[in-house]
Design an enzyme around this catalytic site. Structure first.
Site, PDB file in Angstrom:
ATOM      1  CG  ASP A  13       3.627   1.928 -15.487  1.00 16.78           C
ATOM      2  OD1 ASP A  13       3.948   1.368 -16.549  1.00 16.78           O
ATOM      3  OD2 ASP A  13       2.794   1.476 -14.689  1.00 16.78           O
ATOM      4  NE  ARG A  93      -2.075   6.551  -5.423  1.00 16.88           N
ATOM      5  CZ  ARG A  93      -1.244   5.676  -4.888  1.00 16.88           C
ATOM      6  NH1 ARG A  93      -0.714   5.910  -3.700  1.00 16.88           N
ATOM      7  NH2 ARG A  93      -0.915   4.561  -5.508  1.00 16.88           N
ATOM      8  CG  ASP A 122      -4.505   4.599  -6.492  1.00 15.51           C
ATOM      9  OD1 ASP A 122      -5.162   4.816  -5.459  1.00 15.51           O
ATOM     10  OD2 ASP A 122      -3.742   3.633  -6.621  1.00 15.51           O
ATOM     11  CB  SER A 174      -0.261  -3.834  -9.077  1.00 15.92           C
ATOM     12  OG  SER A 174      -0.450  -2.515  -8.610  1.00 15.92           O
TER      13      SER A 174
HETATM   14  N1  ARG Z   1      -7.925  -0.965  -3.985  1.00 19.36           N
HETATM   15  C1  ARG Z   1      -7.147  -0.159  -3.106  1.00 19.36           C
HETATM   16  C2  ARG Z   1      -7.614   1.275  -3.123  1.00 19.36           C
HETATM   17  O1  ARG Z   1      -8.242   1.659  -4.056  1.00 19.36           O
HETATM   18  C3  ARG Z   1      -5.682  -0.280  -3.402  1.00 19.36           C
HETATM   19  C4  ARG Z   1      -5.182   0.327  -4.660  1.00 19.36           C
HETATM   20  C5  ARG Z   1      -3.770  -0.065  -4.862  1.00 19.36           C
HETATM   21  N2  ARG Z   1      -3.125   0.701  -5.862  1.00 19.36           N
HETATM   22  C6  ARG Z   1      -2.107   0.254  -6.546  1.00 19.36           C
HETATM   23  N3  ARG Z   1      -1.543   1.093  -7.364  1.00 19.36           N
HETATM   24  N4  ARG Z   1      -1.661  -0.969  -6.429  1.00 19.36           N
HETATM   25  O2  ARG Z   1      -7.392   2.016  -2.215  1.00 19.36           O
END
Ligand code: ARG
Length: 395
Positions: A13, A93, A122, A174
């Site tokens: 990506d 993040r 994110d 993922s």
């Molecule tokens: N649902 C979790 C959060 O919002 C994990 C997100 C995971 N992100 C990813 N790019 N796989 O904190």
């Protein structure tokens, strides 16, 4: 040429993002990769960035800053989103947002960019983080704008543009990983009834494979975990060692339905052995040291704190004020918590602290008892006074 700083992972990506941004915006792309859990090969990252069309890449090991400035405050707040998820990704993040801004300012770039999709949390955390810190920066999020409808189309684009596509078979999930935990989504996990297959997990061993039990002690000094089984360690190695130790027993696995910021319910699988043990240990010590009113008040704020962090509101006055509240009493939180690690769980078996306000003399049912039993009578009389006769059936 104007510049953009792109949060770059080296995957398909963000590699396609480099080329796509150059072509669509005519910008020079500076890449930024942060190490907060997974250590990738710097040489490979550099090569991938260059092959995708980026002349410059910043690669920074931010584990220590992450542990000190993001994980520790969340540990003090006992932050678990919806009472469960210890928030590894949510904490990572804002750190990335902070450094994106820092590098953009240093590079005098007018833009920052990221490879998040439009469905996740994110994007919210990165974009709100960036605009909170520097509203002059413009944000580019190619995955929300580009024409590719599938991974296959992206691969085609990559091949046509000589962007290296990793030869290793891509995991059907993922996965986002840092020292505070791993988040696993997608693939068969999208059916909430399907049990997560063994190969979905990357950090922990299944509890069915774990054997026996072992004792584990964690020492805290002024709220900071400082020893594991009596051995003094800095925070990052302590968290990493605990992930391995507790992970072998399958501690910290979590399978939940979660409410995303954008309104979607998602099925999430997490592994966070160190977070599970350290939050429990910290709670145990506070239970021994802090008074009832403070403890009960903290619970409500803890939920609020988790929501704020999950929603991407890290750099806000309320979040910072709550940090100050939780930090206020950490000077007292010194002591040791003992666990027994068993397949699938960490059981607390003891706690002690020089600052404990637990009194055996008050609690005991033995002859040592120092509690004034008669005082309880007067207390109960006044405590119940407003309600005398007001129970069910009477008014
Ligand atoms: N649902 C979790 C959060 O919002 C994990 C997100 C995971 N992100 C990813 N790019 N796989 O904190």
């Amino acid at each position: 040429m104007d510049k953009v700083v792109l949060a770059f992972s080296g995957g398909l990506d963000t590699s396609c993002c480099v080329k796509w941004i150059r072509d669509h915006y005519g910008l020079e792309v500076v890449c930024f990769s942060a190490f907060i859990g997974e250590v990738s090969d710097k040489g490979i990252l550099r090569k991938r960035a260059r092959a995708a069309g980026s002349e410059k890449i910043y690669i920074e090991d931010l584990k220590e800053e992450f542990a000190r400035d993001f994980v520790l405050p969340a540990l003090w707040a006992h932050a678990r989103y919806e009472g469960k998820y210890p928030m590894a990704t949510s904490l990572g993040r804002p750190l990335i947002a902070k450094h994106l801004v820092k590098i953009a300012q240093k590079e005098k770039a007018a833009y920052v960019a990221h490879g998040c999709t439009g469905k996740g949390n994110d994007q919210v955390r990165l974009e709100v983080g960036v605009t909170t810190l520097d509203p002059s920066l413009k944000i580019i999020a190619p995955l929300k704008d580009w024409e590719f409808k599938s991974r296959e189309e992206e691969i085609e684009y990559a091949l046509a543009n000589k962007i290296p596509v990793a030869v290793t078979k891509k995991s059907p999930y993922s996965i986002d990983k840092n020292i505070w935990g791993v988040a696993i989504e997608a693939g068969v996990l999208e059916d909430p009834w399907t049990e997560a297959p063994a190969d979905a997990y990357v950090l922990t061993r299944g509890s069915e494979k774990a054997k026996g039990s072992r004792t584990l002690t964690v020492d805290f000094e002024k709220g900071v975990p400082v020893k594991l089984n009596g051995k003094r360690m800095a925070l990052v190695p302590l968290i990493e060692a605990l992930n391995v130790l507790a992970g072998k027993f399958g501690v910290g696995r979590l399978d939940m339905i979660e409410n995303r910021v954008v309104g979607i319910k998602s099925r999430e699988v997490y592994e966070a052995p160190a977070a599970e043990v350290l939050i429990r240990a910290h709670e145990e010590l506070e239970d021994l040291i802090l008074d009832r009113e403070l403890l009960h008040y903290k619970r409500a704020l803890s939920d609020k704190y988790a929501d704020l962090v999950y929603y991407g509101l890290w750099f806000t006055p309320l979040k910072e004020s709550l940090d100050a509240f939780f930090a206020q009493h950490q000077g007292l939180i010194t002591g040791t918590v003992r666990f027994r690690l068993e397949p699938g769980r960490a059981v607390v078996t003891g706690r002690k602290s020089p600052n404990s306000i637990y009194s055996e003399e008050l609690a005991t049912y033995s002859a040592k008892d120092a509690f004034d039993h008669k005082a309880a009578n007067g207390f109960i009389k006044l405590w119940g006074l407003p309600y005398v006769g007001r129970g069910k059936g009477k008014s």
